[in-house]
Write an enzyme that holds these catalytic residues in place. Structure first.
Site, PDB file in Angstrom:
ATOM      1  N   GLY A  37       0.801  -1.181   0.070  1.00 60.13           N
ATOM      2  CA  GLY A  37       0.009  -0.202   0.038  1.00 60.13           C
ATOM      3  C   GLY A  37       0.859   1.054   0.119  1.00 60.13           C
ATOM      4  O   GLY A  37       0.274   2.418   0.084  1.00 60.13           O
ATOM      5  N   SER A  39       2.370   3.203  -2.248  1.00 53.88           N
ATOM      6  CA  SER A  39       2.206   4.020  -3.227  1.00 53.88           C
ATOM      7  C   SER A  39       0.553   4.616  -3.139  1.00 53.88           C
ATOM      8  O   SER A  39       0.696   5.897  -3.234  1.00 53.88           O
ATOM      9  CB  SER A  39       2.106   3.516  -4.947  1.00 53.88           C
ATOM     10  OG  SER A  39       3.069   3.137  -5.273  1.00 53.88           O
ATOM     11  N   SER A 106      12.452  -0.905  -0.624  1.00 55.06           N
ATOM     12  CA  SER A 106      13.641  -0.598   0.290  1.00 55.06           C
ATOM     13  C   SER A 106      14.081  -1.557   1.441  1.00 55.06           C
ATOM     14  O   SER A 106      13.749  -1.435   2.578  1.00 55.06           O
ATOM     15  CB  SER A 106      13.641   0.745   0.929  1.00 55.06           C
ATOM     16  OG  SER A 106      12.313   1.303   1.611  1.00 55.06           O
TER      17      SER A 106
HETATM   18  N1  PPS Z   1      11.956  -8.709  -8.336  1.00 56.40           N
HETATM   19  C1  PPS Z   1      10.860  -7.644  -7.875  1.00 56.40           C
HETATM   20  N2  PPS Z   1      10.853  -7.632  -6.665  1.00 56.40           N
HETATM   21  C2  PPS Z   1      10.216  -6.451  -6.274  1.00 56.40           C
HETATM   22  N3  PPS Z   1       9.519  -5.654  -6.872  1.00 56.40           N
HETATM   23  C3  PPS Z   1       9.568  -5.640  -8.285  1.00 56.40           C
HETATM   24  C4  PPS Z   1      10.368  -6.854  -9.012  1.00 56.40           C
HETATM   25  N4  PPS Z   1      10.109  -6.691 -10.127  1.00 56.40           N
HETATM   26  C5  PPS Z   1       9.391  -5.708 -10.674  1.00 56.40           C
HETATM   27  N5  PPS Z   1       9.235  -5.184  -9.400  1.00 56.40           N
HETATM   28  C6  PPS Z   1       8.052  -3.760  -9.303  1.00 56.40           C
HETATM   29  O1  PPS Z   1       9.019  -2.838  -8.799  1.00 56.40           O
HETATM   30  C7  PPS Z   1       8.527  -2.153  -7.652  1.00 56.40           C
HETATM   31  C8  PPS Z   1       9.849  -2.131  -6.813  1.00 56.40           C
HETATM   32  O2  PPS Z   1      10.580  -1.088  -7.030  1.00 56.40           O
HETATM   33  P1  PPS Z   1      11.381  -0.402  -5.834  1.00 56.40           P
HETATM   34  O3  PPS Z   1      12.270   0.769  -6.365  1.00 56.40           O
HETATM   35  O4  PPS Z   1      10.501   0.243  -4.579  1.00 56.40           O
HETATM   36  O5  PPS Z   1      12.320  -1.539  -5.162  1.00 56.40           O
HETATM   37  S1  PPS Z   1      13.730  -1.534  -4.229  1.00 56.40           S
HETATM   38  O6  PPS Z   1      13.276  -0.859  -3.197  1.00 56.40           O
HETATM   39  O7  PPS Z   1      14.814  -1.217  -5.010  1.00 56.40           O
HETATM   40  O8  PPS Z   1      13.808  -2.826  -3.770  1.00 56.40           O
HETATM   41  C9  PPS Z   1       7.333  -2.876  -7.329  1.00 56.40           C
HETATM   42  O9  PPS Z   1       6.588  -1.599  -6.890  1.00 56.40           O
HETATM   43  P2  PPS Z   1       5.377  -1.995  -5.815  1.00 56.40           P
HETATM   44  O10 PPS Z   1       4.607  -3.095  -6.150  1.00 56.40           O
HETATM   45  O11 PPS Z   1       5.029  -0.579  -5.769  1.00 56.40           O
HETATM   46  O12 PPS Z   1       6.351  -2.169  -4.481  1.00 56.40           O
HETATM   47  C10 PPS Z   1       6.971  -3.675  -8.413  1.00 56.40           C
HETATM   48  O13 PPS Z   1       5.914  -3.467  -9.253  1.00 56.40           O
HETATM   49  N1  ADP Z   2      -6.009  -0.202   3.658  1.00 57.98           N
HETATM   50  C1  ADP Z   2      -5.412  -0.247   2.626  1.00 57.98           C
HETATM   51  N2  ADP Z   2      -4.343   0.385   2.469  1.00 57.98           N
HETATM   52  C2  ADP Z   2      -3.514   0.485   1.231  1.00 57.98           C
HETATM   53  N3  ADP Z   2      -3.846  -0.071   0.087  1.00 57.98           N
HETATM   54  C3  ADP Z   2      -5.055  -0.904   0.061  1.00 57.98           C
HETATM   55  C4  ADP Z   2      -5.707  -0.783   1.146  1.00 57.98           C
HETATM   56  N4  ADP Z   2      -6.956  -1.899   0.959  1.00 57.98           N
HETATM   57  C5  ADP Z   2      -6.660  -2.235  -0.244  1.00 57.98           C
HETATM   58  N5  ADP Z   2      -5.799  -1.560  -0.798  1.00 57.98           N
HETATM   59  C6  ADP Z   2      -5.181  -1.796  -2.202  1.00 57.98           C
HETATM   60  O1  ADP Z   2      -3.931  -2.420  -2.233  1.00 57.98           O
HETATM   61  C7  ADP Z   2      -3.393  -2.295  -3.349  1.00 57.98           C
HETATM   62  C8  ADP Z   2      -1.647  -1.615  -2.610  1.00 57.98           C
HETATM   63  O2  ADP Z   2      -1.061  -1.249  -4.009  1.00 57.98           O
HETATM   64  P1  ADP Z   2       0.118  -0.396  -4.137  1.00 57.98           P
HETATM   65  O3  ADP Z   2      -0.442   0.916  -3.415  1.00 57.98           O
HETATM   66  O4  ADP Z   2       0.769  -0.092  -5.528  1.00 57.98           O
HETATM   67  O5  ADP Z   2       1.324  -0.780  -3.047  1.00 57.98           O
HETATM   68  P2  ADP Z   2       2.715  -0.837  -3.238  1.00 57.98           P
HETATM   69  O6  ADP Z   2       3.184   0.699  -3.731  1.00 57.98           O
HETATM   70  O7  ADP Z   2       3.232  -0.970  -1.663  1.00 57.98           O
HETATM   71  O8  ADP Z   2       3.202  -1.794  -4.049  1.00 57.98           O
HETATM   72  C9  ADP Z   2      -3.960  -1.143  -4.231  1.00 57.98           C
HETATM   73  O9  ADP Z   2      -4.498  -1.711  -5.013  1.00 57.98           O
HETATM   74  C10 ADP Z   2      -5.020  -0.403  -3.000  1.00 57.98           C
HETATM   75  O10 ADP Z   2      -6.190  -0.074  -3.588  1.00 57.98           O
END
Ligand code: PPS
Ligand code: ADP
EC number: 2.7.1.25
Length: 197
Positions: A37, A39, A106
């Protein structure tokens, strides 16, 4: 490689900029698994701060990886470099007087500490978005967990790449089955209670 390079002190500095913006610049650093969550919450929090008249900037993993960190992948080494660059950028934004929100997995403690040490006292606010892996995997907003489980993506955080949970974050945002808006509100109040927004 800083040999023969001298730091320039400028007349207009962080303090004067912060004063004219009427706010205390800092970094609110969200860390947690993919889908936890980060983003969504950073976006809602930024909207709230922006509506209050605060000057903010959101650095978001997916977006930064299109540009500044477009050359990096997801090996441990690349993740370290990713967070190093983000930390330096966040520091520049703080120097400009802005309240920065970051949304990066991170995963490594040492890299989050690197950013903490780069900034001044109380300028680094670590927020652990503590959503269990099962919940993230069920949400799977980008279908990445499914791909990771199928072996189509390697080194996926929580599956075959480590996530080191923060030990003593400023804010521990525990999971509740509630809307993102309610969680963002909870986050805002936790920050406000500590005088951090
Ligand atoms: N292997 C792997 N592991 C984790 N995440 C992956 C991977 N490949 C692609 N993605 C996508 O890249 C987003 C994470 O990028 P970050 O820059 O936050 O990663 S890190 O902090 O350098 O670990 C992450 O976004 P979030 O889902 O928003 O966290 C993924 O969408
Ligand atoms: N309580 C909540 N807080 C944050 N995200 C939630 C929650 N409940 C459902 N969600 C959903 O979970 C998903 C989280 O995705 P995102 O924000 O992209 O996570 P991250 O950036 O950590 O990968 C979104 O689709 C969001 O709508």
């Amino acid at each position: 490689m800083t040999t023969n390079i001298v730091w320039h002190k400028h007349e207009v500095n962080k303090q004067t900029r912060a004063e004219s913006l009427g706010q205390t610049p800092r970094v609110v650093w969200l860390t947690g698994l993919s889908g936890s969550g980060k983003s969504t919450l950073a976006n809602l929090l930024e909207k709230k701060l922006h509506d209050e008249g605060k000057h903010t900037y959101l650095l978001d993993g997916d977006n930064i990886r299109h540009g500044l960190c477009g050359d990096l992948g997801f090996s441990d080494t690349d993740r370290v470099e990713n967070i190093r660059r983000i930390s330096e950028v966040a520091k520049l934004f703080v120097d400009s007087g802005v309240i920065v929100l970051t949304a990066f997995i991170s995963p490594f403690k040492a890299d989050r500490s690197f950013c903490r040490n780069l900034l001044g006292e109380n300028e680094f606010v670590e927020v652990f978005v503590d959503t269990p892996l099962e919940v993230c995997e069920q949400r799977d907003p980008k279908g990445l967990y499914k791909k990771a489980r199928n072996g189509d993506i390697k080194d996926f955080t929580g599956i075959d790449s480590a996530y080191e949970a923060p030990v003593n974050p400023e804010i521990h945002l525990e999971y509740r089955d509630e809307s993102a808006e309610d969680t963002a509100e909870r986050l805002y109040h936790l920050l406000a209670e500590k005088g951090l927004v």
